[in-house]
Design an enzyme around this catalytic site. Sequence first.
Site, short mmCIF file in Angstrom:
data_model
loop_
_atom_site.label_atom_id
_atom_site.label_comp_id
_atom_site.label_asym_id
_atom_site.label_seq_id
_atom_site.Cartn_x
_atom_site.Cartn_y
_atom_site.Cartn_z
N LYS A 69 31.06 32.73 -75.89
CA LYS A 69 31.45 34.16 -75.88
C LYS A 69 32.03 34.57 -77.24
O LYS A 69 31.78 35.67 -77.74
CB LYS A 69 32.48 34.41 -74.76
CG LYS A 69 33.09 35.81 -74.77
CD LYS A 69 32.11 36.86 -74.30
CE LYS A 69 32.36 38.28 -74.77
NZ LYS A 69 33.56 38.96 -74.42
N ASN B 132 38.98 37.10 -72.54
CA ASN B 132 38.45 36.66 -73.83
C ASN B 132 39.34 35.59 -74.44
O ASN B 132 39.95 35.79 -75.50
CB ASN B 132 38.38 37.85 -74.79
CG ASN B 132 37.03 38.52 -74.77
OD1 ASN B 132 36.04 37.92 -74.34
ND2 ASN B 132 36.99 39.74 -75.25
N SER C 211 30.67 39.26 -70.86
CA SER C 211 30.37 40.29 -71.86
C SER C 211 29.70 41.50 -71.24
O SER C 211 28.99 41.38 -70.25
CB SER C 211 29.46 39.73 -72.94
OG SER C 211 29.10 40.78 -73.82
N GLY C 212 29.93 42.64 -71.85
CA GLY C 212 29.25 43.86 -71.38
C GLY C 212 30.21 45.01 -71.20
O GLY C 212 29.81 46.08 -70.75
P1 NDP Z 1 43.54 45.90 -69.56
O1 NDP Z 1 44.62 46.10 -70.55
O2 NDP Z 1 42.77 47.07 -69.09
O3 NDP Z 1 44.13 45.17 -68.27
C1 NDP Z 1 44.95 44.05 -68.38
C2 NDP Z 1 45.33 43.58 -66.98
O4 NDP Z 1 46.08 42.39 -67.11
C3 NDP Z 1 46.20 44.57 -66.21
O5 NDP Z 1 45.86 44.46 -64.88
C4 NDP Z 1 47.60 44.04 -66.48
O6 NDP Z 1 48.50 44.33 -65.45
C5 NDP Z 1 47.34 42.56 -66.50
N1 NDP Z 1 48.36 41.84 -67.25
C6 NDP Z 1 48.79 42.08 -68.50
N2 NDP Z 1 49.71 41.17 -68.86
C7 NDP Z 1 49.87 40.34 -67.79
C8 NDP Z 1 50.69 39.23 -67.54
N3 NDP Z 1 51.52 38.76 -68.47
N4 NDP Z 1 50.60 38.64 -66.32
C9 NDP Z 1 49.76 39.12 -65.39
N5 NDP Z 1 48.95 40.18 -65.57
C10 NDP Z 1 49.02 40.78 -66.76
O7 NDP Z 1 42.58 44.79 -70.19
P2 NDP Z 1 41.03 44.54 -69.96
O8 NDP Z 1 40.71 44.65 -68.52
O9 NDP Z 1 40.25 45.34 -70.93
O10 NDP Z 1 40.89 43.02 -70.44
C11 NDP Z 1 41.17 41.91 -69.61
C12 NDP Z 1 40.57 40.68 -70.27
O11 NDP Z 1 39.16 40.87 -70.39
C13 NDP Z 1 41.08 40.43 -71.70
O12 NDP Z 1 41.14 39.06 -71.94
C14 NDP Z 1 39.99 41.07 -72.54
O13 NDP Z 1 39.95 40.55 -73.85
C15 NDP Z 1 38.75 40.69 -71.73
N6 NDP Z 1 37.57 41.50 -71.98
C16 NDP Z 1 37.65 42.85 -72.16
C17 NDP Z 1 36.50 43.59 -72.40
C18 NDP Z 1 36.56 45.08 -72.55
O14 NDP Z 1 35.52 45.66 -72.96
N7 NDP Z 1 37.67 45.73 -72.25
C19 NDP Z 1 35.18 42.95 -72.47
C20 NDP Z 1 35.19 41.54 -72.18
C21 NDP Z 1 36.35 40.85 -71.96
P3 NDP Z 1 49.47 45.62 -65.47
O15 NDP Z 1 48.69 46.70 -64.78
O16 NDP Z 1 50.65 45.18 -64.71
O17 NDP Z 1 49.77 45.93 -66.90
#
Ligand code: NDP
Length: 475
Positions: free
Chosen positions: A184, A104, A130-131
Site C-alpha cells: 500500500k 495507512n 485504497s480508493g
Molecule cells: P478520520 O479522521 O475520518 O477518522 C478517524 C477515526 O479514528 C474516527 O472514528 C476517530 O474517532 C478514530 N480515532 C482517532 N484517534 C483514535 C484513537 N486514539 N483511538 C481510537 N479511535 C481513534 O480518518 P479516515 O477515516 O480518513 O482514516 C482512517 C485510516 O484510514 C487512517 O489510517 C487513514 O490514513 C486511512 N486511509 C484513509 C483514506 C482516505 O482517503 N481518507 C484512504 C485510505 C486509508 P473520533 O470520532 O472519536 O475522533
Amino acid sequence: MTQADIGLVGLGVMGANLALNIADNGYKVAVYNRTAEGTQAFMEKAGHLKDMFIPCYSSEELVANIKAPRPIILMVPAGAPVDQQISVLREHLKDGDILIDAGNSDFHDSNRRYKELADTPFTFVGMGVSGGAEGARFGPSIMVGASEAAYGRIEPILKAISAKHNDEPCVALMGPEGAGHFVKTLHNGIEYADMQMIAEVHEVMTKSLGLSIEEQAKIFSKWNEGPLASYLIEITANVMGVIDEESGKPILDIILDTAGQKGTGRWSAVEAHLLGVPATGIDAAVAARCMSASRSLRQEIAEVYPQLDETLSWEEKQEGIDACESALIAGKIAAYAEGFAVLAAGGKENGWDLPMGDIARIWRQGCIIRSRFLDEIAQSYDENPTLESLYLAPTIAERMKDAVPGLREVLCMGISNAIPTPALSSALGSFDMIRQKRTAAYVIQGQRDFFGQHGFERTDKDGSGYHGPWPAGGA
Ligand code: NDP
C-alpha cells in the site's frame, strides 16, 4: 439479538464507508467509535442498512456482540491510536479472533505488531485499503499482510467488499507481517509521482502552449480514452471542468497552491533509499509537495528571480499537446517501474515472496492509481514472473521507446521556460542512467581513490583494489 459477523472500530470517513460496504454485502457489523457521538451519528445516517449494524459503546461490548471467532477491523489513524486500540481489545479477544489494522500504517509497525502478537490467542493482520471514501463504500483495492490461515478465514468477506475488475475481486494476500502495508505504501508512492507529473504537464500546457483550463479539461478527457486511461487522468479532467460558484472562475484558479501529504509518499521514498533502489520520480514528487508547502519562501525567492521575459512555444499546438501526452505516458511508466522495483527489493529484504502480477491485477480497480496500463504490467509479470525491471518487458519497452521523445520535448520546453518539471525530469534522468552500458561513475571512482584510497576495478583486468598513479595531493 443475532450476533454480528464482523466488528469495526473507528467510524470516521473510511470506517463508516467500509462498514456500509460490508453491510451492503450481507454481513452484520458491530460498530464502535472512540466517542459515542460518532457511533450515534453513524447509526442516524445508516438508512435502510440500519438493521445490519449493532452499535457498541465499549470495546468489551463490541467483542461480546460478534460471533466467535471474531474478525475485527481497526480503521483509526496510523501510529499510537492503533497500538492503543490493540492494547484495549487484546484484553477481550480469544482463540482464533483476527484483529485487522486497515489504516495507512507504516509497514515497519505492522511487522512489529505481527511479531509482538504472534504469541497471543488472536492473529494480527495488516491490511492496506485504497480508493478513498468512494472505494471504501463501493469497492476498494485491498492488499493483505497475513498468515495464509488468517487470510483464508477473512477472504470471503474481503472478496465480497472489494472492487471487481472483469468480475475478479481486487484483493490478494501479499505475504505475512507488514507485506500488505508495504505494498500500500508503494501504491501511494506511485500515486504521488503520477499526480505530480500530471500537474507538471498541466503547467507546461498552460505556460508554453497557452491552453486554458477549460481547453485542458477536454484534452485530459480525450487522453482518458487512450493509453493514459486512468482514474487520475479522469478526475483531473473533471476537476478542470469545475467552476467555482463564488468567483465564477475555474476552481483550479482559486485553489491555493500548497499540497498536503500524510506520509506514505515519503515512506516510499525513504524505503527506496534504504533499499538502495532509485525511485527518483517518487522522490521528486514528495519533494515537490514539500516545496509547494513553503509558500512564503517561494514568494520571496520569486522576487529575487523574476520569471523569464520570453517563453518558447511549439509552432504547432497539436504537436505540443501530443508531446505532453507522450510525456505523461513515459512518466507513468517510469513511476510504475520505480514502484515495482522498490516492491521487488523490499519483498526480498523482508523475506516475502510478493506476488508482483497480483499486485498489478488488484490495482486495476478500486484504487487511486487504477489505469489501463496495469493490464500490461500484470501481463508482463505473467509472462515473466521474475522480471527484473518493467523497462525490460517487451510491450512496456515498445511504449517507452515511443513516448520518450515526447517527454524530452516537454522537458526542453519546461526547462527553457523555467517551468518546474522535477518529477518528469528526475524520472527521465534515472531512465537515461539505467539504459547506459557505461555510466560516468568511473569519474567518481577516480575521485574516491584520489582522496581516500578506496580502490577501483579496471575494465581491462580482473580483481579489485587498484589505485591510480595520482600526483602529489592525492591520498
Ligand atoms: P478520520 O479522521 O475520518 O477518522 C478517524 C477515526 O479514528 C474516527 O472514528 C476517530 O474517532 C478514530 N480515532 C482517532 N484517534 C483514535 C484513537 N486514539 N483511538 C481510537 N479511535 C481513534 O480518518 P479516515 O477515516 O480518513 O482514516 C482512517 C485510516 O484510514 C487512517 O489510517 C487513514 O490514513 C486511512 N486511509 C484513509 C483514506 C482516505 O482517503 N481518507 C484512504 C485510505 C486509508 P473520533 O470520532 O472519536 O475522533
